[in-house]
Write a protein that holds these residues in place. Structure first.
Motif, PDB file in Angstrom:
ATOM      1  N   GLU A 170       0.967  -1.233  -0.109  1.00  0.00           N
ATOM      2  CA  GLU A 170      -0.079   0.027  -0.126  1.00  0.00           C
ATOM      3  C   GLU A 170       0.843   1.455  -0.099  1.00  0.00           C
ATOM      4  OE1 GLU A 170      -4.436  -1.024   1.766  1.00  0.00           O
ATOM      5  OE2 GLU A 170      -3.054  -0.586   3.067  1.00  0.00           O
ATOM      6  N   GLN A 171       1.993   1.162   0.654  1.00  0.00           N
ATOM      7  CA  GLN A 171       2.933   2.285   0.609  1.00  0.00           C
ATOM      8  C   GLN A 171       4.228   1.903   0.088  1.00  0.00           C
ATOM      9  OE1 GLN A 171       2.692   3.348   4.828  1.00  0.00           O
ATOM     10  NE2 GLN A 171       0.668   3.427   4.805  1.00  0.00           N
ATOM     11  N   ASN A 172       5.086   3.030  -0.212  1.00  0.00           N
ATOM     12  CA  ASN A 172       6.614   3.049  -0.642  1.00  0.00           C
ATOM     13  C   ASN A 172       7.295   2.457   0.627  1.00  0.00           C
ATOM     14  OD1 ASN A 172       6.894   3.994  -3.219  1.00  0.00           O
ATOM     15  ND2 ASN A 172       6.576   6.009  -2.771  1.00  0.00           N
ATOM     16  N   SER A 173       6.568   2.744   1.773  1.00  0.00           N
ATOM     17  CA  SER A 173       7.890   2.234   2.850  1.00  0.00           C
ATOM     18  C   SER A 173       7.793   0.850   2.851  1.00  0.00           C
ATOM     19  CB  SER A 173       7.497   2.864   4.086  1.00  0.00           C
ATOM     20  OG  SER A 173       5.900   2.656   4.588  1.00  0.00           O
ATOM     21  N   GLN A 174       6.562   0.409   2.655  1.00  0.00           N
ATOM     22  CA  GLN A 174       6.248  -1.031   2.627  1.00  0.00           C
ATOM     23  C   GLN A 174       7.058  -1.792   1.513  1.00  0.00           C
ATOM     24  OE1 GLN A 174       2.199  -0.853   2.501  1.00  0.00           O
ATOM     25  NE2 GLN A 174       1.604  -0.689   4.753  1.00  0.00           N
ATOM     26  N   LYS A 175       6.992  -1.100   0.277  1.00  0.00           N
ATOM     27  CA  LYS A 175       7.838  -1.543  -0.678  1.00  0.00           C
ATOM     28  C   LYS A 175       9.267  -1.674  -0.303  1.00  0.00           C
ATOM     29  CE  LYS A 175       8.990  -0.609  -5.572  1.00  0.00           C
ATOM     30  NZ  LYS A 175       8.728   0.247  -6.876  1.00  0.00           N
ATOM     31  N   GLY A 176       9.903  -0.799   0.401  1.00  0.00           N
ATOM     32  CA  GLY A 176      11.279  -0.949   0.766  1.00  0.00           C
ATOM     33  C   GLY A 176      11.568  -2.083   1.638  1.00  0.00           C
ATOM     34  N   THR A 225       8.188  -8.998  -8.820  1.00  0.00           N
ATOM     35  CA  THR A 225       8.405  -7.923  -8.470  1.00  0.00           C
ATOM     36  C   THR A 225       7.718  -7.162  -7.459  1.00  0.00           C
ATOM     37  OG1 THR A 225       6.872  -7.679 -10.372  1.00  0.00           O
ATOM     38  CG2 THR A 225       9.307  -7.493 -10.979  1.00  0.00           C
ATOM     39  N   ASP A 277       5.181  -3.586  -6.431  1.00  0.00           N
ATOM     40  CA  ASP A 277       4.393  -2.373  -6.764  1.00  0.00           C
ATOM     41  C   ASP A 277       3.734  -1.988  -5.679  1.00  0.00           C
ATOM     42  OD1 ASP A 277       4.058  -0.932  -8.670  1.00  0.00           O
ATOM     43  OD2 ASP A 277       3.419  -1.965 -10.160  1.00  0.00           O
ATOM     44  N   VAL A 278       3.433  -0.534  -5.702  1.00  0.00           N
ATOM     45  CA  VAL A 278       2.706  -0.055  -4.811  1.00  0.00           C
ATOM     46  C   VAL A 278       1.262   0.367  -5.366  1.00  0.00           C
ATOM     47  CG1 VAL A 278       2.222   2.137  -3.449  1.00  0.00           C
ATOM     48  CG2 VAL A 278       4.673   1.295  -3.779  1.00  0.00           C
ATOM     49  N   ARG A 279       0.196  -0.172  -4.611  1.00  0.00           N
ATOM     50  CA  ARG A 279      -1.125   0.165  -5.090  1.00  0.00           C
ATOM     51  C   ARG A 279      -1.732   0.937  -3.861  1.00  0.00           C
ATOM     52  NH1 ARG A 279      -4.905  -1.863  -9.161  1.00  0.00           N
ATOM     53  NH2 ARG A 279      -3.112  -2.449 -10.191  1.00  0.00           N
ATOM     54  N   ARG A 280      -2.003   2.081  -3.642  1.00  0.00           N
ATOM     55  CA  ARG A 280      -2.312   2.850  -2.852  1.00  0.00           C
ATOM     56  C   ARG A 280      -3.759   2.390  -2.119  1.00  0.00           C
ATOM     57  NH1 ARG A 280       1.484   5.773  -1.203  1.00  0.00           N
ATOM     58  NH2 ARG A 280       2.812   6.450  -2.597  1.00  0.00           N
TER      59      ARG A 280
END
Ligand SMILES: Nc1nc2c(ncn2[C@@H]2O[C@H](COP(=O)(O)OP(=O)(O)OP(=O)(O)O)[C@@H](O)[C@H]2O)c(=O)[nH]1
Ligand SMILES: [Mg+2]
Length: 296
Positions: free
Chosen positions: A233-239, A273, A275-278
């Motif tokens: 859901e968020q960029n921080s989680q992607k990291g 891969t 990906d972020v899906r807000r």
């Protein structure tokens, strides 16, 4: 011949998925130590010479919040309406409350209801079970209350016999060698999600959805090529899911690939891969795209 559907319902973390895997004899439904692991209706089919039982694993009964939470709650409640028998799975080590959330779907159901008091391997001395059994006995007219351990198998054969006996006379509904009716892509996505439940913490596993984009079987050499996207859901989680230098994603991929190779019995290539899906858990379009839609 007897054949029919048995829904496994209960509070989150009671051990429903562990029990489905135990009763079918194959790992079909993912398991984790955290509540709310299962999100969909998952079938596991057990065929014997005399019977075919289609077990239906469900999300834990819990007031649903947001689009995904509501989907999970409705999935669990509906599963208990369209089966021949219900098996309530309770954490018998004492933590599950006897409340309306669990009792209401049982009260609406007209068929036989069994109660499996799970995790009794944790209960010592066994006399501690007696007041728990009494509490459940006075809460609903169960066909039978049985202490079991899905983890070590205690009384699971007995439970299988009771559930089989309660089924209607009917010819088999699925081929004898079928173990589920989920597509392979669903199973793959779940295994990746399970690894994320095991390897990441706090909100991260709950913010994850996995979509398989491609699954191709090659011959000579036999190999399954799979490409999937992990949505957060968020960029921080992607990291977090990618990790330092890609270390976490690599570990998720390696662990999932090993398990998929065991399951499919052939070599697997798994390309992941992120990906972020807000706010996908509250986005009706994303929920549909990720397969969270009620079918009936
Ligand atoms: N000691 C013990 N642990 C168990 C037993 N059955 C399940 N567990 C553990 O309980 C936890 C939850 O198991 P799950 O099978 O994922 O529970 P669930 O009811 O499917 O949970 P949700 O999908 O979140 O609703 C896992 O850590 C299991 O290993 C059991 O019989 N004994
Ligand atoms: Mg589960």
């Amino acid at each position: 011949m007897k054949a029919g559907f048995v829904a496994l319902i209960g509070r989150p973390n009671a051990g429903k998925s562990t029990l489905l895997n135990r009763l079918v004899g194959e790992k079909l439904s993912i398991v984790s130590s955290r509540p709310q692991t299962t999100r969909n209706r998952i079938t596991g089919i057990k065929t014997t010479p005399a019977a075919q039982i289609i077990f239906v694993d469900t999300p834990g009964l819990q007031p649903g919040r947001g689009g995904l939470g509501q989907f999970m709650q409705q999935t669990a409640e509906r599963a208990a309406e369209e089966v021949d028998t219900v098996c309530l799975v309770v954490d018998g080590s004492g933590r599950d409350a006897v409340d309306e959330l669990v009792l209401a779907p049982l009260a609406r159901f007209s068929g036989p209801v069994f109660c499996a008091l799970n995790k009794v391997d944790r209960v010592r001395p066994k006399s501690r079970l007696l007041p728990i059994i009494d509490r459940w006995r006075s809460a609903h007219a169960f066909a039978e209350i049985l202490p079991i351990s899905a983890a070590d198998g205690t009384n699971c054969d007995r439970l299988l016999t009771l559930l089989t006996d309660a089924l209607p006379e009917h010819p088999a509904l699925f081929p004898a060698d079928a173990t589920s009716d989920q597509p392979e892509t669903f199973y793959v996505a779940e295994i990746v999600r399970e690894r994320i439940f095991h390897l990441t913490h706090q909100e991260v596993p709950y913010a994850v959805a996995v979509r398989v984009n491609e699954l191709v079987e090659h011959t000579r050499p036999e190999r399954l090529d799979i490409r999937a996207t992990i949505f957060v859901e968020q960029n921080s989680q992607k990291g977090i899911v990618i990790g330092k230098g890609g270390a976490m994603l690599k570990r998720i991929g390696t662990d999932a690939r090993r398990e998929l190779e065991r399951f499919f019995g052939i070599q697997v290539f798994l390309g992941l891969t992120v990906d972020v899906r807000r706010n996908w858990r509250r986005d009706p379009q994303a929920l549909r795209e990720f397969g969270f839609r009620l079918t009936s």
